[in-house]
Motif scaffolding. Structure first.
Motif, PDB file in Angstrom:
ATOM      1  N   PRO A  80       0.832  -1.204   0.000  1.00  0.00           N
ATOM      2  CA  PRO A  80       0.000   0.000   0.000  1.00  0.00           C
ATOM      3  C   PRO A  80       0.867   1.255   0.000  1.00  0.00           C
ATOM      4  O   PRO A  80       2.031   1.225   0.428  1.00  0.00           O
ATOM      5  N   ALA A  81       0.315   2.336  -0.483  1.00  0.00           N
ATOM      6  CA  ALA A  81       1.051   3.604  -0.517  1.00  0.00           C
ATOM      7  C   ALA A  81       1.435   4.021   0.904  1.00  0.00           C
ATOM      8  O   ALA A  81       0.698   3.737   1.860  1.00  0.00           O
ATOM      9  N   GLY A 108       4.384   6.484  -3.250  1.00  0.00           N
ATOM     10  CA  GLY A 108       3.201   5.642  -3.374  1.00  0.00           C
ATOM     11  C   GLY A 108       2.931   5.256  -4.818  1.00  0.00           C
ATOM     12  O   GLY A 108       2.550   4.122  -5.109  1.00  0.00           O
ATOM     13  N   GLU A 109       3.141   6.188  -5.758  1.00  0.00           N
ATOM     14  CA  GLU A 109       2.948   5.877  -7.177  1.00  0.00           C
ATOM     15  C   GLU A 109       3.931   4.811  -7.643  1.00  0.00           C
ATOM     16  O   GLU A 109       3.601   3.949  -8.441  1.00  0.00           O
ATOM     17  N   SER A 112       2.825   1.287  -6.439  1.00  0.00           N
ATOM     18  CA  SER A 112       1.536   0.738  -6.875  1.00  0.00           C
ATOM     19  C   SER A 112       1.812  -0.310  -7.940  1.00  0.00           C
ATOM     20  O   SER A 112       2.655  -0.145  -8.807  1.00  0.00           O
ATOM     21  N   GLY A 113       1.120  -1.436  -7.843  1.00  0.00           N
ATOM     22  CA  GLY A 113       1.414  -2.541  -8.761  1.00  0.00           C
ATOM     23  C   GLY A 113       2.640  -3.284  -8.284  1.00  0.00           C
ATOM     24  O   GLY A 113       2.656  -3.841  -7.202  1.00  0.00           O
ATOM     25  N   LYS A 115       7.019  -2.955  -8.020  1.00  0.00           N
ATOM     26  CA  LYS A 115       8.189  -2.093  -8.106  1.00  0.00           C
ATOM     27  C   LYS A 115       9.432  -2.953  -7.905  1.00  0.00           C
ATOM     28  O   LYS A 115       9.620  -3.551  -6.853  1.00  0.00           O
TER      29      LYS A 115
END
Length: 153
Positions: A80-81, A108-109, A112-113, A115
């Motif tokens: 989560p962010a 957070g971006e 997401s998904g 990384k």
């Protein structure tokens, strides 16, 4: 001296085409020489080790290491962010117990998904740790440490 039937402009066009052929050929040959990213090097290594760690904050960390390549790839999935005004910061954890070394920050971006973080020169390290830090990161980890992700299973 005899004049070329191509003329001056024709010779420039021919020279440019020859140079382009050399560059394209070099790129094509170079792309077949082997892996060009740390991720590819690790995943193609004969000593590849992989495991998955559940993260207490949610999501998982997939770890792929190659001691022979002295590299690792840590992929965070479903994390989560971080709270508003914060970032996640990853730390290399030295095997000798000395102070952790920052491996970078993630917004957070960015988490997401999935990384992926590619790490090289991992020999003196046993793990990476994850913390929440103020925007821009910190020079040392802020407690509590969210997770310690070992390089070996």
């Amino acid at each position: 001296s005899r004049r070329s039937p191509l003329g001056r402009a024709g010779r420039w066009i021919l020279a440019g085409a020859a140079a382009a052929a050399i560059v394209v050929g070099g790129v094509a040959i170079g792309s077949n020489l082997g892996p060009d990213t740390v991720r590819e090097e690790v995943l193609e290594a004969s000593d590849l080790q992989q495991h998955t760690v559940d993260l207490p904050a949610g999501g998982t960390a997939e770890v792929a290491t190659s001691r022979g390549r002295d590299a690792a790839v840590v992929t965070l999935n479903g994390l989560p962010a971080p709270p508003e005004g914060s970032v996640y910061q990853m730390w290399r954890v030295p095997a000798d117990g000395s102070n952790p070394v920052s491996a970078g920050v993630m917004t957070g971006e960015e988490v997401s998904g999935a990384k992926a973080t590619e790490l090289t020169d991992i020999d003196p390290y046993s793990a990476v740790a994850l913390t929440v830090e103020p925007d821009g990161g910190s020079p040392t980890p802020t407690m509590p440490i969210l997770a310690v992700i070992p390089f070996a299973a």
